[in-house]
Write an enzyme that holds these catalytic residues in place. Structure first.
Site, PDB file in Angstrom:
ATOM      1  N   ASP A   1      65.776  30.625  37.267  1.00 43.21           N
ATOM      2  CA  ASP A   1      66.601  29.901  36.294  1.00 43.21           C
ATOM      3  C   ASP A   1      65.734  28.825  35.617  1.00 43.21           C
ATOM      4  O   ASP A   1      64.658  28.478  36.128  1.00 43.21           O
ATOM      5  CB  ASP A   1      67.802  29.278  37.039  1.00 43.21           C
TER       6      ASP A   1
ATOM      7  N   GLY B   1      77.290  21.645  35.262  1.00 38.76           N
ATOM      8  CA  GLY B   1      77.982  20.641  36.082  1.00 38.76           C
ATOM      9  C   GLY B   1      79.487  20.687  35.891  1.00 38.76           C
ATOM     10  O   GLY B   1      80.037  21.697  35.456  1.00 38.76           O
TER      11      GLY B   1
ATOM     12  N   HIS C   1      75.670  29.874  30.022  1.00 38.54           N
ATOM     13  CA  HIS C   1      75.372  28.877  31.045  1.00 38.54           C
ATOM     14  C   HIS C   1      76.583  27.964  31.248  1.00 38.54           C
ATOM     15  O   HIS C   1      77.477  27.918  30.409  1.00 38.54           O
ATOM     16  CB  HIS C   1      74.146  28.055  30.623  1.00 38.54           C
TER      17      HIS C   1
ATOM     18  N   GLY D   1      78.951  27.947  33.776  1.00 37.68           N
ATOM     19  CA  GLY D   1      80.172  28.708  34.071  1.00 37.68           C
ATOM     20  C   GLY D   1      81.222  27.947  34.875  1.00 37.68           C
ATOM     21  O   GLY D   1      82.416  28.176  34.695  1.00 37.68           O
TER      22      GLY D   1
END
Ligand code: 13P
Length: 284
Positions: free
Chosen positions: A82, A181, A208, A210
């Protein structure tokens, strides 16, 4: 079925309008929970690793867990790096056995982002692994990268097209309004951009941030071209809460395996829910 890249996985997901769940694993337990749940649901899955996690455990330990669990599973499993802006770390992951990597040079000006992402493309091509690249800036905190709300900005459609033409990522992560976050308010998702970028580039989109998105948001994003969706914070919370929950229930127990089993069961509940929601169950 074992260790695979994202290539076939993404093509299938795009074609059949579902998304592959990509979880940021923390250790062997989280990887085991992920692979076993995906296997139970017969879903393709991505285990991704943050640089901080690699620095803690080391490349070989993680690659060994991956091989051991994935090679014995009846589903395709990807080991993906990642957000990483360090080409040396990317090369080390490739050498250790990662099947997919992400270059995140999105904090640099456009030209430098293209240049660095293209270098990562070359490294990935040389080893036959898949590449994810990012444009725009996704807000929030992921690993040691923190993007303040005022610095977060969406990916421009024209720039996305130019970026993808030059870099040719297998998977593109444009910033489209989600954040890493916990969301403090309702995220404003730029659905029109997802659609335009997916249509114009014809590249699978990585979503991104999620954790905390509503079910209908996931479904809409998937219908517009998001083929991989990242979940990290939710897994971290389940990991810690599973431990605390067991301690509350059994205040005098010091049998670690029972704690670990409880943590695993706790994580599995949400992993199952997510895989079913993304539509990837039964698609292995
Ligand atoms: P969350 O922590 O919000 O789930 O985001 C995960 C992510 O996008 C990792 O790259």
């Amino acid at each position: 079925m074992a260790c695979v890249t994202m290539k076939t996985m993404l093509a299938e997901a795009k074609k059949h309008h579902y998304a592959v769940a990509a979880y940021n694993i923390i250790d062997y337990l989280t990887l085991k929970a992920l692979v076993e749940t995906a296997e139970k649901l017969q879903a393709p899955v991505v285990a991704q690793v943050s640089v901080k996690t690699i620095k803690f455990w080391g490349y070989d330990a993680i690659a060994t867990w991956y091989r051991q669990l994935a090679e014995n599973a009846s589903i395709p499993v990807v080991l993906h790096l990642d957000h990483c802006k360090d080409l040396e770390v990317i090369q080390k992951c490739i050498d250790a056995g990662w099947t997919s990597v992400m270059i995140d040079a999105s904090s640099y000006p456009f030209e430098k982002n293209v240049e660095m992402s293209f270098k990562a493309r070359e490294l990935a091509d040389r080893a036959g692994v898949t590449l994810e690249a990012e444009l725009g800036q996704i807000g929030g905190v992921e690993d040691d990268m923190s993007v303040a709300d005022e610095d977060a900005h969406l990916a421009d459609v024209e720039k996305s097209i130019a970026f993808c033409k030059q870099v040719r990522p297998d998977l593109f992560a444009p910033a489209i309004g989600t954040a890493h976050g916990v969301y403090r308010g309702e995220p404003k998702i730029a659905y029109d951009r997802i659609e335009q970028i997916a249509n114009e580039t014809q590249i699978a989109i990585a979503l991104h941030g999620g954790t905390g998105l509503a079910d209908d948001v996931f479904k809409k994003c998937i219908s517009l071209g998001c083929a991989k969706i990242n979940i990290s914070t939710m897994l971290k919370h389940d990991y810690i809460d599973g431990f605390i929950d067991y301690r509350k229930q059994q205040p005098t127990d010091y049998e670690p395996i029972k704690f670990i089993q409880h943590q695993m069961d706790h994580m599995i509940l949400n992993i199952e829910k997510i895989i079913k929601l993304f539509g990837s169950a039964g698609k292995a």
